[in-house]
Design a protein around this motif. Structure first.
Motif, PDB file in Angstrom:
ATOM      1  N   THR A  59       0.705  -1.210  -0.011  1.00 28.02           N
ATOM      2  CA  THR A  59       0.708  -0.131   0.159  1.00 28.02           C
ATOM      3  C   THR A  59       1.005   1.019  -0.167  1.00 28.02           C
ATOM      4  O   THR A  59       0.157   2.102  -1.131  1.00 28.02           O
ATOM      5  CB  THR A  59      -1.118  -0.027   1.046  1.00 28.02           C
ATOM      6  OG1 THR A  59      -1.208  -1.227   1.469  1.00 28.02           O
ATOM      7  CG2 THR A  59      -2.198   1.412   1.568  1.00 28.02           C
ATOM      8  N   SER A  62       1.899   1.504  -3.090  1.00 29.02           N
ATOM      9  CA  SER A  62       1.800   1.978  -4.424  1.00 29.02           C
ATOM     10  C   SER A  62       1.600   3.600  -4.143  1.00 29.02           C
ATOM     11  O   SER A  62       1.254   4.770  -5.236  1.00 29.02           O
ATOM     12  CB  SER A  62       0.318   1.807  -4.465  1.00 29.02           C
ATOM     13  OG  SER A  62       0.137   0.472  -4.616  1.00 29.02           O
ATOM     14  N   GLN A  63       1.412   4.188  -2.969  1.00 27.96           N
ATOM     15  CA  GLN A  63       1.419   5.629  -2.109  1.00 27.96           C
ATOM     16  C   GLN A  63       1.904   6.601  -3.515  1.00 27.96           C
ATOM     17  O   GLN A  63       1.918   7.756  -3.686  1.00 27.96           O
ATOM     18  CB  GLN A  63       1.234   6.142  -1.032  1.00 27.96           C
ATOM     19  CG  GLN A  63      -0.437   6.097  -0.390  1.00 27.96           C
ATOM     20  CD  GLN A  63      -0.029   5.615   0.984  1.00 27.96           C
ATOM     21  OE1 GLN A  63       0.135   5.139   1.951  1.00 27.96           O
ATOM     22  NE2 GLN A  63      -0.805   6.811   1.471  1.00 27.96           N
ATOM     23  N   TRP A  65       4.658   6.227  -5.840  1.00 26.68           N
ATOM     24  CA  TRP A  65       4.160   5.641  -6.812  1.00 26.68           C
ATOM     25  C   TRP A  65       3.421   6.293  -7.703  1.00 26.68           C
ATOM     26  O   TRP A  65       3.325   6.971  -8.473  1.00 26.68           O
ATOM     27  CB  TRP A  65       3.991   3.997  -7.702  1.00 26.68           C
ATOM     28  CG  TRP A  65       5.158   3.449  -7.499  1.00 26.68           C
ATOM     29  CD1 TRP A  65       5.710   2.647  -6.663  1.00 26.68           C
ATOM     30  CD2 TRP A  65       6.376   3.712  -8.672  1.00 26.68           C
ATOM     31  NE1 TRP A  65       6.526   1.729  -7.286  1.00 26.68           N
ATOM     32  CE2 TRP A  65       7.436   3.066  -7.914  1.00 26.68           C
ATOM     33  CE3 TRP A  65       6.979   5.055  -9.345  1.00 26.68           C
ATOM     34  CZ2 TRP A  65       9.104   3.487  -7.830  1.00 26.68           C
ATOM     35  CZ3 TRP A  65       8.453   5.287  -9.473  1.00 26.68           C
ATOM     36  CH2 TRP A  65       9.411   4.173  -9.013  1.00 26.68           C
ATOM     37  N   PHE A  66       1.799   6.627  -6.936  1.00 33.44           N
ATOM     38  CA  PHE A  66       0.645   7.726  -7.222  1.00 33.44           C
ATOM     39  C   PHE A  66       1.176   9.256  -7.301  1.00 33.44           C
ATOM     40  O   PHE A  66       0.764   9.642  -8.311  1.00 33.44           O
ATOM     41  CB  PHE A  66      -0.534   7.080  -6.345  1.00 33.44           C
ATOM     42  CG  PHE A  66      -0.977   5.948  -6.720  1.00 33.44           C
ATOM     43  CD1 PHE A  66      -1.377   5.804  -8.009  1.00 33.44           C
ATOM     44  CD2 PHE A  66      -2.099   4.979  -5.958  1.00 33.44           C
ATOM     45  CE1 PHE A  66      -2.099   4.372  -8.307  1.00 33.44           C
ATOM     46  CE2 PHE A  66      -2.534   3.708  -6.641  1.00 33.44           C
ATOM     47  CZ  PHE A  66      -3.038   3.016  -7.532  1.00 33.44           C
ATOM     48  N   ASN A  75      -5.108   9.226 -11.653  1.00 33.94           N
ATOM     49  CA  ASN A  75      -5.939   7.816 -10.668  1.00 33.94           C
ATOM     50  C   ASN A  75      -6.595   7.742  -9.944  1.00 33.94           C
ATOM     51  O   ASN A  75      -7.264   9.055  -9.555  1.00 33.94           O
ATOM     52  CB  ASN A  75      -3.860   7.403 -10.150  1.00 33.94           C
ATOM     53  CG  ASN A  75      -3.838   8.443  -8.643  1.00 33.94           C
ATOM     54  OD1 ASN A  75      -4.742   8.221  -8.032  1.00 33.94           O
ATOM     55  ND2 ASN A  75      -2.697   8.852  -8.702  1.00 33.94           N
ATOM     56  N   ASP A 226      -5.394   0.476  -9.346  1.00 35.20           N
ATOM     57  CA  ASP A 226      -5.466  -1.237  -8.584  1.00 35.20           C
ATOM     58  C   ASP A 226      -4.093  -0.540  -7.744  1.00 35.20           C
ATOM     59  O   ASP A 226      -3.460   0.845  -7.096  1.00 35.20           O
ATOM     60  CB  ASP A 226      -4.730  -2.524  -9.482  1.00 35.20           C
ATOM     61  CG  ASP A 226      -5.217  -3.365  -8.423  1.00 35.20           C
ATOM     62  OD1 ASP A 226      -6.068  -3.748  -8.213  1.00 35.20           O
ATOM     63  OD2 ASP A 226      -3.829  -4.138  -9.620  1.00 35.20           O
ATOM     64  N   GLU A 227      -2.982  -1.711  -8.137  1.00 35.21           N
ATOM     65  CA  GLU A 227      -1.857  -1.546  -7.467  1.00 35.21           C
ATOM     66  C   GLU A 227      -0.179  -1.131  -8.084  1.00 35.21           C
ATOM     67  O   GLU A 227      -0.874  -0.980  -9.255  1.00 35.21           O
ATOM     68  CB  GLU A 227      -0.552  -2.580  -6.600  1.00 35.21           C
ATOM     69  CG  GLU A 227      -0.364  -3.591  -8.674  1.00 35.21           C
ATOM     70  CD  GLU A 227       0.504  -4.352  -7.002  1.00 35.21           C
ATOM     71  OE1 GLU A 227       0.781  -4.987  -6.068  1.00 35.21           O
ATOM     72  OE2 GLU A 227      -0.090  -6.821  -7.765  1.00 35.21           O
ATOM     73  N   VAL A 228       0.567  -0.318  -8.255  1.00 35.68           N
ATOM     74  CA  VAL A 228       1.702   0.528  -9.109  1.00 35.68           C
ATOM     75  C   VAL A 228       2.968   0.130  -8.661  1.00 35.68           C
ATOM     76  O   VAL A 228       3.607   0.657  -8.025  1.00 35.68           O
ATOM     77  CB  VAL A 228       1.102   2.290  -9.087  1.00 35.68           C
ATOM     78  CG1 VAL A 228       1.831   2.613 -10.307  1.00 35.68           C
ATOM     79  CG2 VAL A 228       0.182   2.330  -9.472  1.00 35.68           C
ATOM     80  N   THR A 230       4.652  -2.573  -7.753  1.00 34.40           N
ATOM     81  CA  THR A 230       4.994  -3.417  -6.188  1.00 34.40           C
ATOM     82  C   THR A 230       5.777  -3.949  -6.867  1.00 34.40           C
ATOM     83  O   THR A 230       5.849  -4.245  -8.046  1.00 34.40           O
ATOM     84  CB  THR A 230       3.911  -3.772  -5.447  1.00 34.40           C
ATOM     85  OG1 THR A 230       3.122  -4.750  -6.332  1.00 34.40           O
ATOM     86  CG2 THR A 230       2.728  -2.398  -5.159  1.00 34.40           C
ATOM     87  N   SER A 233       3.941  -6.278  -8.550  1.00 33.42           N
ATOM     88  CA  SER A 233       3.613  -6.543  -9.775  1.00 33.42           C
ATOM     89  C   SER A 233       4.749  -5.814 -10.853  1.00 33.42           C
ATOM     90  O   SER A 233       4.440  -5.208 -11.573  1.00 33.42           O
ATOM     91  CB  SER A 233       2.296  -5.484 -10.231  1.00 33.42           C
ATOM     92  OG  SER A 233       3.070  -3.906 -10.006  1.00 33.42           O
TER      93      SER A 233
END
Length: 300
Positions: A59, A62-63, A65-66, A75, A226-228, A230, A233
């Protein structure tokens, strides 16, 4: 010692789906709640064991990278702060703190937007057999883990749980979501990858490949969801030990995949993982987070 969350339980929220890692709830007509559990999967199989704290690290990555990639594309993130979420969500704070995202509802595009900067994994196996990746011809003489002559958009279809995603030629992507949207997805995915890869390289990490997911809002805007980027992924390799012509050390699930290969895992049956595998997998996730952000993840 942080306690692992294998499955969330939020009975006052409508459970939409349980994925390999994330539990998805409907909050209201405009928003959803993503909960990153500590489940871990490999080869599309969810293991019986959980990696305590992994969902919080995913989480937080992802935060990061967002925020970093916001200039490239919008996003779906509304907030990751439970205090800013509706009261019906806040009652589950003990489960959700540090591992949940309140996001906008969008129409999800049924394509995994995979981008490759280096030749490895399933792409390498296909290239060895026929000199292509996703049926796209590549120059002769490439070696395993070599940087590709250009960044490749190699989409796949989204499989239902229990099935495997299917790699497809980009032309097939256009047949599924329309030519204009497919071109936009490819362009944005490659731009996201290139921006992130350049940043990560400066932090000592090679992003060999990654998977993005996209949706479309009510105004028709493409949105990153979704996830970014990570470890779930993406393939993250340390630059310090990178060497063309072999499999690389990694900060991602490759550690788990290598263990499963060593025990002749049947790629179908969920199994319990030894504590050493769980601990070392978590260490890889933490190390990647620290290198990328310069901070320790909050696992409280």
């Amino acid at each position: 010692m942080i306690e692992a969350l294998y499955e969330s339980n939020c009975p006052d929220l409508k459970l939409v789906a349980r994925g390999k890692v994330r539990d998805l709830y409907e909050v209201d007509s405009e928003s959803l709640l993503f909960v990153a559990t500590d489940r871990i999967s490999a080869y599309d199989v969810i293991m019986k064991s959980a990696v305590a704290g992994k969902g919080k690290i995913l989480t937080q990555i992802s935060q990061f990278w967002f925020s970093f990639l916001q200039p490239v594309v919008q996003n779906h993130l509304i907030t990751a702060n439970v205090d800013e979420m509706p009261a019906i969500v806040q009652q589950y704070r003990d489960q959700l703190q540090g591992r949940s995202l309140l996001v906008k509802k969008v129409e999800v595009l049924p394509i995994e937007a995979i981008v490759r900067g280096y030749i490895t994994g399933s792409g390498w196996k296909e290239y060895e057999k026929q000199g292509t990746v996703c049926d796209m011809a590549l120059p002769e003489g490439l070696r395993e883990s070599q940087k590709l002559p250009r960044v490749l958009f190699t989409p796949s279809t989204k499989a239902e749980y229990g099935d495997h995603d299917e790699n497809i030629h980009p032309d097939k992507c256009a047949e599924i979501i329309g030519e204009e949207r497919a071109h936009e997805m490819a362009r944005v995915a490659q731009e996201l990858y290139s921006k992130a890869a350049e940043y990560a390289l400066g932090k000592g990490i090679i992003i060999a490949d990654t998977k993005f997911e996209f949706g479309v809002d009510k105004q028709g805007n493409l949105m990153l969801i979704d996830e970014v980027l990570t470890p779930d992924s993406s393939r993250f390799w340390p630059t310090a030990s990178y060497k063309v012509g072999r499999t690389q050390e990694s900060y991602d699930k490759q550690y788990l995949r290598d263990y499963l290969t060593s025990i002749d895992f049947d790629m179908q049956t969920p199994i319990d993982l030894p504590p050493t595998v769980l601990d070392n997998t978590l260490k890889k996730y933490i190390e990647a987070y620290v290198k990328l952000t310069g901070n320790r993840p909050d696992l409280s």
